[in-house]
Design a protein around this motif. Sequence first.
Motif, PDB file in Angstrom:
ATOM      1  N   UNK A   1      11.986  -9.132   0.286  1.00  0.00           N
ATOM      2  CA  UNK A   1      11.104  -8.815  -0.815  1.00  0.00           C
ATOM      3  C   UNK A   1      10.494  -7.435  -0.575  1.00  0.00           C
ATOM      4  N   UNK A   2      10.390  -6.652  -1.618  1.00  0.00           N
ATOM      5  CA  UNK A   2       9.898  -5.285  -1.506  1.00  0.00           C
ATOM      6  C   UNK A   2       8.399  -5.250  -1.787  1.00  0.00           C
ATOM      7  N   UNK A   3       7.601  -5.189  -0.705  1.00  0.00           N
ATOM      8  CA  UNK A   3       6.148  -5.191  -0.850  1.00  0.00           C
ATOM      9  C   UNK A   3       5.587  -3.798  -1.110  1.00  0.00           C
ATOM     10  N   UNK A   4       6.421  -2.804  -1.064  1.00  0.00           N
ATOM     11  CA  UNK A   4       5.974  -1.433  -1.272  1.00  0.00           C
ATOM     12  C   UNK A   4       5.452  -1.231  -2.699  1.00  0.00           C
ATOM     13  N   UNK A   5       6.028  -1.895  -3.669  1.00  0.00           N
ATOM     14  CA  UNK A   5       5.587  -1.767  -5.059  1.00  0.00           C
ATOM     15  C   UNK A   5       4.221  -2.407  -5.288  1.00  0.00           C
ATOM     16  N   UNK A   6       3.899  -3.428  -4.515  1.00  0.00           N
ATOM     17  CA  UNK A   6       2.634  -4.130  -4.691  1.00  0.00           C
ATOM     18  C   UNK A   6       1.480  -3.474  -3.942  1.00  0.00           C
ATOM     19  N   UNK A   7       1.745  -2.610  -3.033  1.00  0.00           N
ATOM     20  CA  UNK A   7       0.725  -1.961  -2.222  1.00  0.00           C
ATOM     21  C   UNK A   7       0.301  -0.640  -2.877  1.00  0.00           C
ATOM     22  N   UNK A   8      -0.945  -0.560  -3.434  1.00  0.00           N
ATOM     23  CA  UNK A   8      -1.382   0.672  -4.103  1.00  0.00           C
ATOM     24  C   UNK A   8      -1.478   1.865  -3.165  1.00  0.00           C
ATOM     25  N   UNK A   9      -1.566   1.631  -1.868  1.00  0.00           N
ATOM     26  CA  UNK A   9      -1.653   2.741  -0.921  1.00  0.00           C
ATOM     27  C   UNK A   9      -0.317   3.483  -0.783  1.00  0.00           C
ATOM     28  N   UNK A  10       0.768   2.859  -1.192  1.00  0.00           N
ATOM     29  CA  UNK A  10       2.090   3.466  -1.078  1.00  0.00           C
ATOM     30  C   UNK A  10       2.541   4.128  -2.381  1.00  0.00           C
ATOM     31  N   UNK A  11       1.753   3.999  -3.462  1.00  0.00           N
ATOM     32  CA  UNK A  11       2.131   4.611  -4.740  1.00  0.00           C
ATOM     33  C   UNK A  11       1.976   6.121  -4.656  1.00  0.00           C
ATOM     34  N   UNK A  12       2.648   6.818  -5.532  1.00  0.00           N
ATOM     35  CA  UNK A  12       2.544   8.272  -5.567  1.00  0.00           C
ATOM     36  C   UNK A  12       1.158   8.666  -6.064  1.00  0.00           C
ATOM     37  N   UNK A  13       0.672   9.802  -5.586  1.00  0.00           N
ATOM     38  CA  UNK A  13      -0.656  10.266  -5.981  1.00  0.00           C
ATOM     39  C   UNK A  13      -0.729  10.548  -7.476  1.00  0.00           C
ATOM     40  N   UNK A  14       0.292  11.115  -8.038  1.00  0.00           N
ATOM     41  CA  UNK A  14       0.281  11.450  -9.468  1.00  0.00           C
ATOM     42  C   UNK A  14       0.156  10.185 -10.321  1.00  0.00           C
ATOM     43  N   UNK A  15       0.819   9.111  -9.911  1.00  0.00           N
ATOM     44  CA  UNK A  15       0.722   7.848 -10.649  1.00  0.00           C
ATOM     45  C   UNK A  15      -0.681   7.256 -10.527  1.00  0.00           C
ATOM     46  N   UNK A  16      -1.255   7.335  -9.341  1.00  0.00           N
ATOM     47  CA  UNK A  16      -2.615   6.823  -9.139  1.00  0.00           C
ATOM     48  C   UNK A  16      -3.631   7.625  -9.953  1.00  0.00           C
ATOM     49  N   UNK A  17      -3.464   8.928  -9.980  1.00  0.00           N
ATOM     50  CA  UNK A  17      -4.371   9.771 -10.776  1.00  0.00           C
ATOM     51  C   UNK A  17      -4.221   9.461 -12.261  1.00  0.00           C
ATOM     52  N   UNK A  18      -2.991   9.290 -12.714  1.00  0.00           N
ATOM     53  CA  UNK A  18      -2.750   8.934 -14.112  1.00  0.00           C
ATOM     54  C   UNK A  18      -3.372   7.585 -14.452  1.00  0.00           C
ATOM     55  N   UNK A  19      -3.206   6.611 -13.578  1.00  0.00           N
ATOM     56  CA  UNK A  19      -3.767   5.280 -13.794  1.00  0.00           C
ATOM     57  C   UNK A  19      -5.296   5.329 -13.826  1.00  0.00           C
ATOM     58  N   UNK A  20      -5.889   6.059 -12.898  1.00  0.00           N
ATOM     59  CA  UNK A  20      -7.343   6.197 -12.857  1.00  0.00           C
ATOM     60  C   UNK A  20      -7.856   6.941 -14.090  1.00  0.00           C
ATOM     61  N   UNK A  21      -7.161   7.977 -14.489  1.00  0.00           N
ATOM     62  CA  UNK A  21      -7.562   8.738 -15.678  1.00  0.00           C
ATOM     63  C   UNK A  21      -7.506   7.871 -16.936  1.00  0.00           C
ATOM     64  N   UNK A  22      -6.450   7.087 -17.059  1.00  0.00           N
ATOM     65  CA  UNK A  22      -6.325   6.192 -18.217  1.00  0.00           C
ATOM     66  C   UNK A  22      -7.465   5.181 -18.230  1.00  0.00           C
ATOM     67  N   UNK A  23      -7.799   4.637 -17.069  1.00  0.00           N
ATOM     68  CA  UNK A  23      -8.901   3.683 -16.983  1.00  0.00           C
ATOM     69  C   UNK A  23     -10.222   4.329 -17.394  1.00  0.00           C
ATOM     70  N   UNK A  24     -10.484   5.539 -16.898  1.00  0.00           N
ATOM     71  CA  UNK A  24     -11.735   6.238 -17.226  1.00  0.00           C
ATOM     72  C   UNK A  24     -11.816   6.538 -18.717  1.00  0.00           C
ATOM     73  N   UNK A  25     -10.720   6.990 -19.307  1.00  0.00           N
ATOM     74  CA  UNK A  25     -10.708   7.299 -20.744  1.00  0.00           C
ATOM     75  C   UNK A  25     -10.968   6.039 -21.559  1.00  0.00           C
TER      76      UNK A  25
END
Length: 102
Positions: A1-25
């Motif tokens: 099983x690939x746990x890398x997709x479930x771990x937010x610490x392993x996501x790309x920074x650009x995706x995390x910034x996009x996700x955070x920006x969408x949440x803030x908006x």
Amino acid sequence: MNFQLLNPLRWKKSFLILLLSAFVVIWFTFLDTFSVKTRWDLYSQKEDYKTRTEEMKQDVEELKEKIKRLENDPALLEKIAREDYGMKKEGETVYKIKREEK
């Protein structure tokens, strides 16, 4: 099983910034106490109250003018008393005539 997709610490920074920006908006647009929607609704309500206040000020001025006319014109006062309140002078007989509707 690939746990890398479930771990937010392993996501790309650009995706995390996009996700955070969408949440803030979304948060500040719709969910916050001082959201854009709430501010727009309050602004519209304020404009409605301003309009109603101006209308009421005009009504007050008209009523003040009417009071002045009633205080200074006994004939107008008598007319209103007779027509609106059905009053009569002592010794008068009032006849009310009904009009037939066609």
